[in-house]
Write a protein that holds these residues in place. Structure first.
Motif: not given
Ligand code: SAM
Ligand code: SF4
Length: 348
Positions: A45-49, A211-212, A218-219, A337-340
């Motif tokens: 999934x593009x919102x995840x991986x 934003x993960x 993400x925006x 800050x987006x988590x690593x």
């Protein structure tokens, strides 16, 4: 909104004086644990991986089922009553039903649930239910094969739909569908999804894009807020009426149709209306790190303590983790800050 840095002004808890209930510095009591059993997934999934070149955890870094059970045995007396098994794709973990059985045997749980993309559900549902699974959330963002491919970069919508049908064969199993809507990808299919779910008497919940994602695409423009979806559904189908919710820790705001037609819709407005002040969740990653928030930048390693059966160390790590929990995720703050680790590595 409370900033992430405001936590510095909160009073400290002295672990020596704590009765070891999982209460943080804002008084939030932790009752819910999300357990990730793998970071591997069969779609992307593009919102995840990321689309390609994913470096998964080596098998030897995964907590064993025995270690997961040990962790859960440790946290149950501290007030954890709700467990959700997730990933990555949890059904890719071999013999997942054995873990469900172990957890179910522990007793004293209010909830034992699973989140899955549904692709492998049809062939595993019998064993999972027999093992004691109570609830399953199945991700379904679209009914279109083409849109499914755009989102997940794989084929497979038919398998997901088969998984949903197979789960429906168990009346004792509570099923929910989860949809994530990206403005530029699957917004047009929302009403179809609502009709699919309501015609099958399945609650459908919309999760805002957070934003993960691994690719950092993400925006705010891509996020479709719960407000916008509710407005669209009300205009195109029928007005919605909010349901009273007695449990403030539930992330979803639930609605029914005001004209009495069947259907229940939930909205997890984590970006536009954060529910951090009532968050009761902790997370255990597949490689044995405890996290107090999806957006935390810190993790507490309990893998060694679990392997060594060192309860003192486990206690120290867990208390430190709960104590350090931020008041809010702070997505809207300038210092966010987006988590690593992206979602599939944390466990959604
Ligand atoms: N693979 C399983 C699945 O997709 O249901 C379980 C793990 S997945 C990480 C759990 C949930 O996280 C899914 O419902 C998915 O839609 C959601 N999710 C993934 N990335 C997200 C993001 N960036 N923002 C919000 N939700 C996300
Ligand atoms: Fe896999 Fe779930 Fe992430 Fe999609 S959201 S890539 S199914 S882990």
């Amino acid at each position: 909104m409370i900033s992430r840095t405001a936590i510095a002004r909160q009073p400290e808890i002295n672990p020596a004086n704590s009765d070891l209930r999982l209460v943080d510095r804002l008084g939030r009591v932790h009752r819910s644990l999300r357990i990730s059993v793998t970071d591997v997934c069969n779609i992307r999934c593009q919102y995840c991986m990321p689309a390609e070149d994913v470096a998964f955890l080596p098998n030897q870094h995964l907590l064993s089922f025995e270690q997961i059970e040990r962790f859960v045995r440790f946290v149950l007396p501290l007030g954890i009553t709700k467990l959700r098994v997730t990933g990555g794709e949890p059904l890719l973990r071999r013999q997942l039903s054995d873990l469900i059985q172990r957890l179910s045997n522990l007793g004293g749980l209010e909830d034992l649930a699973l989140t899955t993309n549904g692709m492998l559900l049809a062939r595993q549902i019998d064993d999972l239910v027999a093992a004691g699974l109570k609830r399953v959330n199945i991700s379904l963002d679209t009914l279109s094969e083409e849109v499914f491919r755009r989102i997940s970069r794989r084929d497979g919508i038919e398998q997901v739909l088969e998984g949903i049908e197979a789960a429906r064969g168990y009346p004792q199993l509570e099923i929910k569908l989860n949809a994530l809507v990206l403005r530029d990808v699957n917004l047009d299919g929302v009403l179809e999804l609502v009709e699919f779910a309501t015609s099958r008497d399945l609650p459908l919940r919309f999760i805002e894009f957070m934003p993960l994602d691994a690719e950092r695409s993400w925006n705010m423009q891509r996020v479709v807020s719960g407000d916008e979806l509710r407005k669209r559904i009300a205009q195109e189908l029928a007005p919605l009426r909010p349901l009273d919710c007695s449990d403030p820790t539930r992330p979803s705001r639930d609605y029914v149709f005001a004209d009495g037609r069947p259907g229940q819709l939930g909205f997890i407005d984590s970006v536009s209306k954060p529910f951090c002040s009532t968050c009761d969740r902790l997370r255990l990653t597949a490689d044995g790190k405890v996290r107090n928030c999806l957006f935390g930048v810190q993790e507490w390693d309990v893998a060694q303590a679990l392997a060594a059966q060192d309860e003192g160390e486990l206690k120290r790590q867990l208390l430190a983790c709960v104590q350090a929990k931020h008041p809010a995720h702070g997505i809207a703050q300038p210092d966010f800050e987006q988590p690593e680790r992206p979602m599939y590595q944390i466990g959604g």
